[in-house]
Design a protein around this motif. Sequence first.
Motif, short mmCIF file in Angstrom:
data_model
loop_
_atom_site.label_atom_id
_atom_site.label_comp_id
_atom_site.label_asym_id
_atom_site.label_seq_id
_atom_site.Cartn_x
_atom_site.Cartn_y
_atom_site.Cartn_z
N LEU A 13 0.66 1.32 8.19
CA LEU A 13 1.24 2.03 7.04
C LEU A 13 1.89 3.32 7.48
N ILE A 14 2.96 3.68 6.81
CA ILE A 14 3.55 5.01 7.03
C ILE A 14 3.44 5.76 5.71
N ILE A 15 2.68 6.87 5.71
CA ILE A 15 2.49 7.61 4.46
C ILE A 15 2.77 9.10 4.64
N GLY A 16 2.98 9.76 3.52
CA GLY A 16 3.27 11.19 3.53
C GLY A 16 4.18 11.53 2.37
N ILE A 62 5.07 -3.37 9.39
CA ILE A 62 5.12 -1.93 9.16
C ILE A 62 5.54 -1.66 7.72
N TRP A 63 4.67 -0.97 6.99
CA TRP A 63 4.92 -0.73 5.56
C TRP A 63 5.35 0.69 5.30
N ASP A 64 6.48 0.79 4.66
CA ASP A 64 6.97 2.09 4.21
C ASP A 64 6.67 2.17 2.71
N THR A 65 6.51 3.38 2.21
CA THR A 65 6.22 3.49 0.78
C THR A 65 7.47 3.32 -0.07
N ALA A 66 8.63 3.32 0.58
CA ALA A 66 9.92 3.11 -0.09
C ALA A 66 10.10 4.01 -1.32
N GLY A 67 9.66 5.24 -1.21
CA GLY A 67 9.92 6.21 -2.27
C GLY A 67 8.90 6.21 -3.40
N GLY A 84 -3.82 0.32 10.95
CA GLY A 84 -3.31 1.60 11.43
C GLY A 84 -2.53 2.33 10.36
N ALA A 85 -2.58 3.66 10.40
CA ALA A 85 -1.81 4.45 9.44
C ALA A 85 -1.15 5.62 10.16
N ILE A 86 0.11 5.84 9.82
CA ILE A 86 0.84 6.97 10.37
C ILE A 86 1.06 7.97 9.25
N LEU A 87 0.43 9.14 9.38
CA LEU A 87 0.61 10.19 8.38
C LEU A 87 1.70 11.13 8.84
#
Lengths: 205, 164
Positions: A13-16, A62-67, A84-87
């Motif tokens: 995941l990609i979050i922030g 790979i998951w983006d929050t897409a806004g 896994g998560a990328i902050l």
Amino acid sequence: MADTDILTTLKILIIGESGVGKSSLMLRFTDDVFDPGLSATIGVDFKVKVLTVDGNRAKLAIWDTAGSERFRTLTPSYYRGAQGAILVYDVTNRTSFQKLDLWLNELETYSTKSNIVKMLVGNKIDKEARVVTREEGVKYARKHSMLFIEASAKTRDGVQCAFEELVEKIIQTPGLWETDQRSELRLSDGAPTQQGGQCGGYCVI
Amino acid sequence: MNFKTMHLSPSFIEIEYIIILLLLTMEKETCQKQKVSEGKACEETDIGRIPDMLKETLTSSKNESTVMCQKCPSIILKPGLASTTNIEQFLPFMYQETASTTPDGETVKQFWCVDDIYSFENVGFSSTVGQIKYLTCADCEIGPIGWHDLLTKKSYIAPNRVKL
């Protein structure tokens, strides 16, 4: 042929906060093209990518929050099963750094795997107006047992490394992932075995 | 269908049948190998469905070469993992007039069909639009290069929008 050499499939995941460069980071992680004027009419939701780490080929979703993070509408299913998560925060935006607590909290609430590997990414280091120092990033990452890296989607700095580090750490964490059939894990020169699963400490690249 | 009958009185059509059967058996073997290695269902392998299989074999084929992006060097799909399928879907053009508000497009009638999204080497999925997601290149994000059906979980690549 085809997929025989794929070791495992991992959800990342990609979050922030909005505007920290998550999407361009996702693009950057996966290629050499950066389009500063990137304005997708329909955002990319997730990507399937192959990544080779220490001779092991892993397939990543790979998951983006897409806004949708803007509206706090990330559903538990977004987090489900992630290894896994990328902050991501923006080094030129302190609020995005301060909001990390919130994201970390949400991640811990919803993630179904207790030993999920986390990486903190300080993004946009190519910009001059930095307000969050590298030391602050390192400190925060250490406090929360995360890997740490500073990156810029406009340059190659760290971006590929970040993904490789994360995947390497996941592979070294027992019980976090499952092998696809008959593939064998190839350990590089004496890769350390993780105890207890939790990514032990921080790591500066 | 019966092998014995065919051997006794082989006509042109029946010889054709035998050849197709042989081809199917070969294909089945390949598929089974894939099955073992990927744990993935292979639709066209059920020997009990010969008439369907015959039809499919006559109309469909696997991608022989690697499917790549037209614009960048990204590998989308390795050989032998997609089957040609006749299905109609409207796709917006990959290159649009910037001034245009409603996207122009075309109805594509034949696609490479992929059962499992993890069969792809690299591919991007757009946000959901109706019942589908559009497929993009995972690297340069050009697209749509195809679409993904959320109900059937199948993905379809438009052959004219990728490099073979």
